[in-house]
Design an enzyme around this catalytic site. Structure first.
Site, PDB file in Angstrom:
ATOM      1  N   CYS A 238      14.074  10.404   2.256  1.00 16.72           N
ATOM      2  CA  CYS A 238      12.880  11.240   2.394  1.00 16.72           C
ATOM      3  C   CYS A 238      12.172  11.492   1.064  1.00 16.72           C
ATOM      4  O   CYS A 238      10.940  11.554   1.035  1.00 16.72           O
ATOM      5  CB  CYS A 238      13.228  12.526   3.134  1.00 16.72           C
ATOM      6  SG  CYS A 238      13.617  12.179   4.874  1.00 16.72           S
TER       7      CYS A 238
ATOM      8  N   ASP B 111      13.660  18.638   2.335  1.00 15.90           N
ATOM      9  CA  ASP B 111      14.808  18.668   3.263  1.00 15.90           C
ATOM     10  C   ASP B 111      16.108  19.231   2.683  1.00 15.90           C
ATOM     11  O   ASP B 111      17.181  18.647   2.889  1.00 15.90           O
ATOM     12  CB  ASP B 111      15.076  17.246   3.800  1.00 15.90           C
ATOM     13  CG  ASP B 111      13.903  16.669   4.595  1.00 15.90           C
ATOM     14  OD1 ASP B 111      12.891  17.375   4.759  1.00 15.90           O
ATOM     15  OD2 ASP B 111      14.007  15.508   5.033  1.00 15.90           O
TER      16      ASP B 111
ATOM     17  N   LYS C 262       8.736  17.794  10.055  1.00 19.37           N
ATOM     18  CA  LYS C 262       8.515  16.376  10.341  1.00 19.37           C
ATOM     19  C   LYS C 262       9.638  15.830  11.200  1.00 19.37           C
ATOM     20  O   LYS C 262      10.744  16.385  11.212  1.00 19.37           O
ATOM     21  CB  LYS C 262       8.403  15.584   9.026  1.00 19.37           C
ATOM     22  CG  LYS C 262       9.638  15.707   8.163  1.00 19.37           C
ATOM     23  CD  LYS C 262       9.434  15.074   6.811  1.00 19.37           C
ATOM     24  CE  LYS C 262      10.686  15.147   5.981  1.00 19.37           C
ATOM     25  NZ  LYS C 262      11.851  14.452   6.561  1.00 19.37           N
TER      26      LYS C 262
END
Ligand code: VGL
Ligand code: ZN
Length: 208
Positions: free
Chosen positions: A158, A15, A113
């Site tokens: 994450c 990310d 995701k």
């Protein structure tokens, strides 16, 4: 010192998107500092996989969808506890694109995701019900990639969930601190470190 093995090691970049960098909708302090570090690490790996937080507008993890709640508050969702966030990483928006300085051309796979409106996904492997798979485990196994080096944003969300799931699935997991930055909500970074120690997630300062 840890030696990267070309055949079975993969750099998993979590990310590294504009919304998690300074100026973004869910900015992580100093988040863009990971970019040059990750670019340097990436050159040492034969295999590079990225994840991209990728929410539809009106995603259920957005505080804006819960009129009585505020960002960074915890609520109970049908699948379990969920932190509410400012709207971020909305599909197709500039905030959802990778940081422009990230050298991502050699990425062999981009896992998206959080694309189902009703469920969040912190981990690169499972959504936040801890059971719906993203497909990453099968991909890594089919390709014989057994050892994961994790970097990206945010360390305590994450990256943390991805590392824990990696261990649960039987992969080796090594978090490279220099390539991560944390949100650190209510002790979440210290809690992550404690869980890593229990689960056998390794933590190294850098890969020189
Ligand atoms: C993340 C909160 C919400 C992360 C993603 O990438 O750590 N955190 N969505
Ligand atoms: Zn998100």
């Amino acid at each position: 010192m840890m030696q990267v093995r070309a055949e079975e090691d993969v750099l998993l970049v979590i990310d590294v998107q504009n919304d998690f960098c300074p100026g973004g909708a869910l900015a992580v302090a100093d988040g863009d500092a990971v970019v040059p570090v990750i670019n340097r690490l990436a050159r040492q790996f034969a295999h590079l996989v990225l994840t991209q937080d990728w929410h539809p507008a009106g995603h259920s993890s957005f505080a804006s969808q819960h009129p009585a709640a505020a960002p960074f508050q915890n609520i109970a969702m049908p699948y379990g506890p969920q932190t509410l966030w400012p709207d971020h990483c909305v599909q197709g928006t500039p905030g959802a694109t990778f940081h422009p300085g990230l050298v991502a051309d050699r990425a062999e796979l981009i896992i998206r995701k959080g694309f189902r409106r009703e469920i969040d996904s912190y981990s690169a492997f499972f959504e936040n019900d801890l059971t719906t798979p993203t497909g990453l485990a099968g991909y890594l196994r089919e390709r014989g990639l057994e050892r994961l080096f994790l970097v990206g944003l945010a360390t305590d969300f994450c990256v943390h969930y991805s590392a824990m799931d990696a261990r649960r699935l039987g992969f080796e997991a090594i978090v490279v601190d220099a390539g991560c930055r944390a949100i650190d909500l209510a002790g979440s970074l210290a809690a992550a470190h404690a869980q890593w120690a229990e689960a056998g997630v390794q933590r190294i300062a850098d890969l020189a």
